[in-house]
Design a protein around this motif. Structure first.
Motif, PDB file in Angstrom:
ATOM      1  N   THR A 126       0.835  -1.210   0.000  1.00 24.31           N
ATOM      2  CA  THR A 126       0.000   0.000   0.000  1.00 24.31           C
ATOM      3  C   THR A 126       0.868   1.257   0.000  1.00 24.31           C
ATOM      4  OG1 THR A 126      -0.159  -0.120   2.419  1.00 24.31           O
ATOM      5  CG2 THR A 126      -1.948  -1.113   1.139  1.00 24.31           C
ATOM      6  N   ASN A 155      -0.968   5.761   0.151  1.00 29.47           N
ATOM      7  CA  ASN A 155      -1.380   4.499   0.802  1.00 29.47           C
ATOM      8  C   ASN A 155      -2.281   3.653  -0.099  1.00 29.47           C
ATOM      9  OD1 ASN A 155       0.019   5.159   3.158  1.00 29.47           O
ATOM     10  ND2 ASN A 155      -1.775   6.097   4.107  1.00 29.47           N
ATOM     11  N   SER A 156      -2.125   3.802  -1.400  1.00 29.22           N
ATOM     12  CA  SER A 156      -2.964   3.066  -2.345  1.00 29.22           C
ATOM     13  C   SER A 156      -2.262   1.824  -2.882  1.00 29.22           C
ATOM     14  CB  SER A 156      -3.345   3.964  -3.531  1.00 29.22           C
ATOM     15  OG  SER A 156      -4.265   4.961  -3.153  1.00 29.22           O
ATOM     16  N   SER A 183      -1.370  -6.260   4.741  1.00 28.63           N
ATOM     17  CA  SER A 183      -1.133  -4.917   4.215  1.00 28.63           C
ATOM     18  C   SER A 183      -0.512  -4.074   5.312  1.00 28.63           C
ATOM     19  CB  SER A 183      -2.439  -4.272   3.735  1.00 28.63           C
ATOM     20  OG  SER A 183      -3.338  -4.086   4.816  1.00 28.63           O
ATOM     21  N   THR A 195      -6.146   3.039   3.612  1.00 27.84           N
ATOM     22  CA  THR A 195      -5.976   3.169   2.175  1.00 27.84           C
ATOM     23  C   THR A 195      -7.234   3.716   1.509  1.00 27.84           C
ATOM     24  OG1 THR A 195      -5.591   1.961   0.118  1.00 27.84           O
ATOM     25  CG2 THR A 195      -6.576   0.722   1.917  1.00 27.84           C
TER      26      THR A 195
END
Length: 343
Positions: A126, A155-156, A183, A195
């Motif tokens: 992430t 944070n993607s 994650s 995220t």
């Protein structure tokens, strides 16, 4: 269905002179994994703030005798650390990377999965963000602890990784695999700073579980230094608390004084442990921002029959020094929990 037992930890933030975490803390986690009968160890990011200068931590971790599976946190690339150097240190096992051929390649793809009998460990990354000037999704870069300046949606997963995650989970549903998704940023939608992908991931989890009940049974993350776990839509969400750095704040607030500290490893120039020495907390350059706990936190997770159980660790604030600004789920422990999951 066979059972699966594993040990989870997160956010050690190890770096000599920075925080209170030590190699001994890592060994506490490893010893717990072995004595509990854990098959594997997982970590949810921010294990080390400088991999290049920390062989004393990385070597015993990768050589601990158990398979280990980790993910990138937002601090993994601090200092001179590149993806080419760090990515191979996320795991000591043969895994299926998110590259076209499933091999590690140059390390710029750091997401992967591993099948263990009917279970699938899915490790995500992430650390992507969107550059509005170029229209590209990019990964956090060397020397950073967050997205490049001006980028959006930090944070993607990014669209390429999300498509990979979709393929991996749909394949798991077809094969009857039960997935534990790792994650750093959270997918649970309950935490500020999670995220931006959480709605899309939530919908994906629901879709694959409708296709085959019990495909995604658990999502584990780090990052927030909180003690938190719950069940939602037949999925157990578990925020793994930090190993020791329970409360961190941007504003410095001196609180540890001379004589308050711990025994730490004494290292030679090659990072070999050659003894022990005393270190005052107030000599750490992040001590004024951080409140520590006494014990290295980890969790032993057992999946058996229709139940997921979590056995944590109860600790206390070092020197009974409680930060005034800490919120409820920021506490020196990982709680115990037991959750029914329909397979």
């Amino acid at each position: 269905m066979s059972s699966l037992k594993f040990t989870a930890f997160s956010d050690m933030h190890y770096r000599v002179g920075m925080y209170s975490t030590t190699v001994a803390d890592l060994m506490t986690v490893i010893d717990r994994a072995k004595t509990s009968g854990s098959e594997i160890i997982v970590h949810c990011g921010d294990m080390c703030n400088n991999y290049t200068e920390s062989p004393e931590l990385i070597k015993p971790y990768l050589g601990c005798g158990l398979p280990v599976y980790g993910v990138y946190g937002n601090h993994e690339l601090e200092g001179p650390n590149s993806m080419e150097m760090v990515t191979p240190k996320l795991t000591n096992d043969e895994v299926v990377w998110g590259t076209e051929d499933g091999k590690i390649g140059d390390g710029t793809i750091a997401y992967y999965y591993k099948d263990i009998r009917e279970y699938r460990i899915v490790a995500t990354d992430t650390n992507y963000s969107f550059n509005p000037k170029t229209g590209e999704w990019v990964h956090n870069t060397t020397g950073s602890w967050g997205p490049p300046a001006g980028n959006l949606q930090g944070n993607s997963l990014g669209p390429v990784q999300f498509a990979w995650l979709e393929r991996v989970l749909l394949d798991a549903a077809k094969q009857g695999k039960k997935c534990i998704v790792l994650s750093h940023a959270s997918f649970n939608g309950e935490i500020s700073g999670g995220t931006p992908d959480w709605v899309a991931v939530d919908n994906l989890f629901a879709r694959v579980n409708a296709m085959k009940k019990g495909t995604v049974i658990m999502a584990i993350n780090g990052h927030y230094h909180t003690n938190r776990m719950f069940r939602k839509n037949n999925i157990v969400y578990f925020d793994v608390n930090t190993t020791r750095n329970i409360w961190w704040q941007l504003q410095k607030e001196p609180h540890y004084v001379e004589g308050q500290g711990q025994m730490v490893e004494e290292l030679d120039d090659q990072g070999n442990v050659i003894g022990e020495k005393w270190r005052d907390f107030n000599t750490l350059w992040m001590a004024d921002n951080t409140w520590f706990c006494e014990d290295a936190l980890s969790a032993v997770v057992t999946i058996a029959d229709d139940e997921i159980s979590i056995e944590g660790v109860e600790s206390k604030w070092v020197y009974d020094m409680v930060p005034e600004k800490a919120y409820d789920v920021c506490e020196p422990r990982i709680s115990n929990g037991s959750f029914k999951v329909e397979f």
